[in-house]
Write a protein that holds these residues in place. Structure first.
Motif, PDB file in Angstrom:
ATOM      1  N   PRO A 488      -2.675  -4.645  -2.373  1.00  0.00           N
ATOM      2  CA  PRO A 488      -3.615  -5.347  -1.489  1.00  0.00           C
ATOM      3  C   PRO A 488      -3.032  -6.633  -0.913  1.00  0.00           C
ATOM      4  CG  PRO A 488      -4.692  -4.670  -3.534  1.00  0.00           C
ATOM      5  CD  PRO A 488      -3.230  -4.460  -3.729  1.00  0.00           C
ATOM      6  N   ALA A 489      -2.037  -7.214  -1.591  1.00  0.00           N
ATOM      7  CA  ALA A 489      -1.432  -8.454  -1.100  1.00  0.00           C
ATOM      8  C   ALA A 489      -0.536  -8.206   0.106  1.00  0.00           C
ATOM      9  CB  ALA A 489      -0.637  -9.121  -2.225  1.00  0.00           C
ATOM     10  N   ILE A 490       0.250  -7.145   0.062  1.00  0.00           N
ATOM     11  CA  ILE A 490       1.272  -6.969   1.099  1.00  0.00           C
ATOM     12  C   ILE A 490       0.853  -6.072   2.250  1.00  0.00           C
ATOM     13  CG2 ILE A 490       3.098  -7.349  -0.600  1.00  0.00           C
ATOM     14  CD1 ILE A 490       3.626  -4.325  -0.576  1.00  0.00           C
ATOM     15  N   THR A 668      -9.031  -9.432  -4.229  1.00  0.00           N
ATOM     16  CA  THR A 668      -9.380 -10.534  -3.328  1.00  0.00           C
ATOM     17  C   THR A 668      -8.365 -11.654  -3.430  1.00  0.00           C
ATOM     18  OG1 THR A 668     -11.727  -9.992  -3.541  1.00  0.00           O
ATOM     19  CG2 THR A 668     -11.177 -12.175  -2.708  1.00  0.00           C
ATOM     20  N   TYR A 669      -8.015 -12.033  -4.657  1.00  0.00           N
ATOM     21  CA  TYR A 669      -7.012 -13.103  -4.785  1.00  0.00           C
ATOM     22  C   TYR A 669      -5.647 -12.602  -4.313  1.00  0.00           C
ATOM     23  CZ  TYR A 669      -4.765 -17.331  -6.358  1.00  0.00           C
ATOM     24  OH  TYR A 669      -4.079 -18.525  -6.372  1.00  0.00           O
ATOM     25  N   ALA A 670      -5.353 -11.333  -4.551  1.00  0.00           N
ATOM     26  CA  ALA A 670      -4.090 -10.776  -4.075  1.00  0.00           C
ATOM     27  C   ALA A 670      -3.988 -10.882  -2.555  1.00  0.00           C
ATOM     28  CB  ALA A 670      -3.963  -9.320  -4.513  1.00  0.00           C
ATOM     29  N   ARG A 671      -5.091 -10.668  -1.862  1.00  0.00           N
ATOM     30  CA  ARG A 671      -5.079 -10.772  -0.399  1.00  0.00           C
ATOM     31  C   ARG A 671      -4.730 -12.185   0.043  1.00  0.00           C
ATOM     32  NH1 ARG A 671     -10.613  -8.200   1.692  1.00  0.00           N
ATOM     33  NH2 ARG A 671      -9.684  -8.674   3.737  1.00  0.00           N
ATOM     34  N   VAL A 678       4.998 -12.250   0.794  1.00  0.00           N
ATOM     35  CA  VAL A 678       5.929 -11.661   1.752  1.00  0.00           C
ATOM     36  C   VAL A 678       6.898 -12.713   2.278  1.00  0.00           C
ATOM     37  CG1 VAL A 678       6.116 -10.503   3.982  1.00  0.00           C
ATOM     38  CG2 VAL A 678       4.306  -9.850   2.382  1.00  0.00           C
ATOM     39  N   GLU A 679       6.397 -13.906   2.549  1.00  0.00           N
ATOM     40  CA  GLU A 679       7.257 -14.987   3.038  1.00  0.00           C
ATOM     41  C   GLU A 679       8.340 -15.332   2.015  1.00  0.00           C
ATOM     42  OE1 GLU A 679       6.881 -19.760   4.026  1.00  0.00           O
ATOM     43  OE2 GLU A 679       5.102 -18.486   4.185  1.00  0.00           O
TER      44      GLU A 679
END
Length: 687
Positions: A488-490, A668-671, A678-679
């Protein structure tokens, strides 16, 4: 048929009532004082044998009298006997949950109330026992309905089997239908017992609940009910000795067995089952030293009479008290709760069980009113569940809509952003709303588990996400459930960076070197497959790997883990593939989440909840340690500054709840972590 010579037909047998009293007492004491009577759960097995005996005795009498079984009438009697009190307790429990239990637990409990209403709670619990996403489930206040579900399933199926056995006996010109019933029972008992032994060793968590592993216990009691009354041919002394022996076997099981160390049911269940059979077979021998005097005492008989309602009422107070207060019951509270349970059971027996069983529909031959009343009652309970779920769904939709707006707007103080602008965000510009909502916290996984292997094997499941352009950077995301939570983060940033990501995420088995000598390792097949895929398959430009600190399934020592990682990475690095290790997030202690739950439920300040930084990062991250030994060949991306300050790791950051359990972060926190993750990966590769 085995009917005691001391008790006329139609009169309640004192030894049966005494066994019921003993069974419910064992369960009651086990649940209130589990360490005092570690095997008290065998009371349920005693109930199963009694039910099999009594129901079959009734059915056999009907077969002897009329030659068959009136299925509709039999099921109607079971409905009148069991359903009213059962549904009453479910409604009362649902009301108590709405009033006192934090919303975090509502979805699970409401789901189990629905399962209990339709007598499928045992299968719900069996499913959750092997479902990785349900591993953090709490005990629910209706969990004890699993045994009632097994019993109702027996009542549904067993009369049908008797009818089939009678039909087969007639077709093959078998003169004695009881003989056909015995053969059917013998086959069921042997097959179920064999399956119980196998499944208990192979899949113990689910085996405890599923009906096939328990059917032989009902069948054993049922088989006894079809046998000749050998008790009539035995003297009172023999029967008294056998009665004491049976009670002793049940007592030994209650004190010698232990849920933590004894696989159950399997072989171990034979001890209380055989003990119950002995006590039933012996009947009520009238000797001075026999247990009859104790069995016939008024308190024992009364407790046996109330046993069903006591069983229904005893468990909800234990669980609701713990969920509502976060504390365990003290001895005075336990005694008060038990007194309340007994009082409720007496009232339920007097004003619910008996009126419906003996007076409602009395003398009526028509069955449809009884089935109709049962259906309406069950629908009413399910309606309570539906309304509760609708309220949660409406609240969740509003919460998610607001969250999407905040994420789309690039709100500077939301989630991980707040850690980078601590001073600017100190006043809480987003108010007091938490994301995700507490009722959806444990299920806040986003797309993490869309392609997740719960039972790792050589067959690698994978999803491809991100850019579809032919010149895209080819990336493999590898690891356990902590790697899955990075999806969910990437995923929202892959198109912009022109990344195509294949996910290789599975339970427990971190990518590491395997040798032929490791074939007994349950992770061998998957690790071998990963080595083949990454080392000799189509080449990836980048492999991102992460895993839980000291994750299960790794080698026994930290140095062994590190060597396994280094050996696995070397051939992949030699192909020109870059590797980045994402350092794992901090972990929580067992009680740390309770601060968040209690404050959110009771109007407190959840943002005060935190774990000490040293404690949260105290477990060694062998993957990151291994990467640091490669002289920069494998880069480490560390997001600790987005989880922790210099002294603590908050459970709520920028109005976002960080953890959904003791070690997984929320989607949600991963988002909110995504752009930074990614940066930092691209920065690490560029450097």
């Amino acid at each position: 048929m085995n009917v005691s010579r001391d008790t006329p037909r139609g009169v309640l047998r004192p030894e049966i009532q005494a066994l019921r009293a003993l069974a419910v007492l064992l369960v009651l004491l086990f649940h209130f004082w589990p360490h005092r009577i570690p095997g008290g759960y065998v009371g349920v097995d005693v109930f199963f044998v009694i039910s099999g005996f009594l129901i079959t005795a009734h059915l056999v009498r009907e077969v002897q009298k009329s030659g068959s079984v009136r299925l509709g009438a039999f099921w109607a009697r079971r409905i009148r006997r069991l359903l009213p009190a059962s549904l009453l307790v479910l409604v009362a429990t649902a009301a108590a949950v709405f009033i006192w239990v934090p919303q975090l637990y509502w979805p699970q409990i409401l789901r189990e109330i629905a399962a209990a209403t339709v007598y499928a709670e045992n299968w719900q619990l069996a499913h959750d026992a092997v479902d990785y996403l349900a591993a953090e489930n709490v005990q629910s206040p209706v969990q004890h309905y699993w045994s009632l579900s097994v019993e109702e399933q027996f009542y549904l199926v067993w009369p049908l089997l008797i009818v089939i056995a009678i039909m087969v006996a007639r077709r093959i010109r078998q003169a004695n239908p009881i003989g056909a019933i015995r053969v059917t029972l013998a086959v069921i008992v042997l097959a179920s017992f064999a399956y119980s032994v196998y499944e208990t060793s192979a899949n113990g968590a689910a085996a405890y609940f599923v009906t096939p592993t328990r059917a032989w216990e009902f069948g054993a009691g049922a088989l006894l009910a079809t046998l000749p009354a050998f008790g009539r041919l035995s003297g009172d002394r023999t029967r008294a000795a056998v009665s004491w022996l049976g009670l002793l076997m049940i007592g030994v099981a209650a004190f010698a067995l232990d849920a933590a160390t004894t696989p159950f049911p399997g072989y171990a269940a034979a001890l209380p089952v055989v003990g119950t059979l002995c006590a039933i077979w012996a009947g009520a021998p009238a000797l001075r030293w026999s247990p009859l005097g104790l069995m016939k005492s008024a308190p024992v008989q009364k407790l046996g009479d109330w046993s069903y309602s006591v069983y229904l009422w005893h468990w909800p107070p234990i669980v609701i008290f713990a969920l509502a207060t976060g504390d365990k019951m003290t001895w005075p509270v336990k005694f008060l709760a038990i007194a309340g349970v007994v009082a409720l059971a007496a009232l339920t027996k007097r004003f619910v069980e008996d009126p419906v069983r003996f007076r409602a529909f009395a003398g009526g031959r028509r069955l449809w009113p009884q089935y109709g009343a049962a259906a309406v009652s069950m629908v009413m309970v399910l309606s309570v569940v539906f309304v509760g779920n609708q309220l949660l769904e409406q609240s969740s939709r509003a919460n998610n809509s607001r969250l999407d707006q905040l994420l789309a707007g690039g709100t500077p103080c939301l989630g991980a952003e707040a850690m980078l602008a601590a001073e600017r965000c100190a006043d809480g510009p987003l108010g007091s709303q938490l994301y995700p909502e507490m009722s959806t916290l444990t299920k806040d996984t986003g797309s993490a588990y869309r392609c997740y292997d719960q039972k790792p094997a050589a067959d690698l499941s994978s999803c491809r996400i991100g850019s579809q352009r032919p010149d895209a950077t080819k990336v493999a995301l590898v690891g356990d459930s902590h790697a899955a939570m990075l999806i969910p983060a990437i995923e929202g940033h892959l198109e912009a960076h022109n990344w195509t990501v294949d996910t290789y995420v599975a339970r427990g088995c971190i990518w590491a070197k395997v040798d032929a000598a490791d074939q007994a390792d349950p992770c061998y097949a998957r690790r071998h497959a990963m080595a083949q895929r990454l080392g000799t398959g189509p080449k990836y430009d980048l492999v991102i790997v992460t895993g839980r600190r000291s994750a299960s399934g790794d080698r026994p020592t930290a140095d062994g883990q590190i060597r396994g990682y280094l050996d696995a990475w070397q051939p992949v690095l030699e192909r020109g593939t870059r590797i980045v290790v994402v350092a794992d997030n901090p972990g929580l202690g067992e009680d740390d989440m309770s601060c968040l739950v209690d404050d959110a439920a009771n109007g407190g300040d959840p943002t005060r909840c935190a774990v000490d930084r040293k404690a949260g990062l105290g477990t060694r991250d062998a993957l990151a340690d291994a990467a640091r030994r490669t002289d920069g060949k494998v880069r480490v991306v560390d997001l600790t500054d987005l989880f922790c300050t210099e002294t603590e790791c908050p459970l709520v950051i920028g109005n976002v709840i960080v953890y959904r359990d003791s070690h997984h972060i929320t989607a949600t926190y991963a988002r909110t972590l995504g752009p930074h993750l990614v940066e930092r990966i691209t920065g690490a590769l560029a450097s």
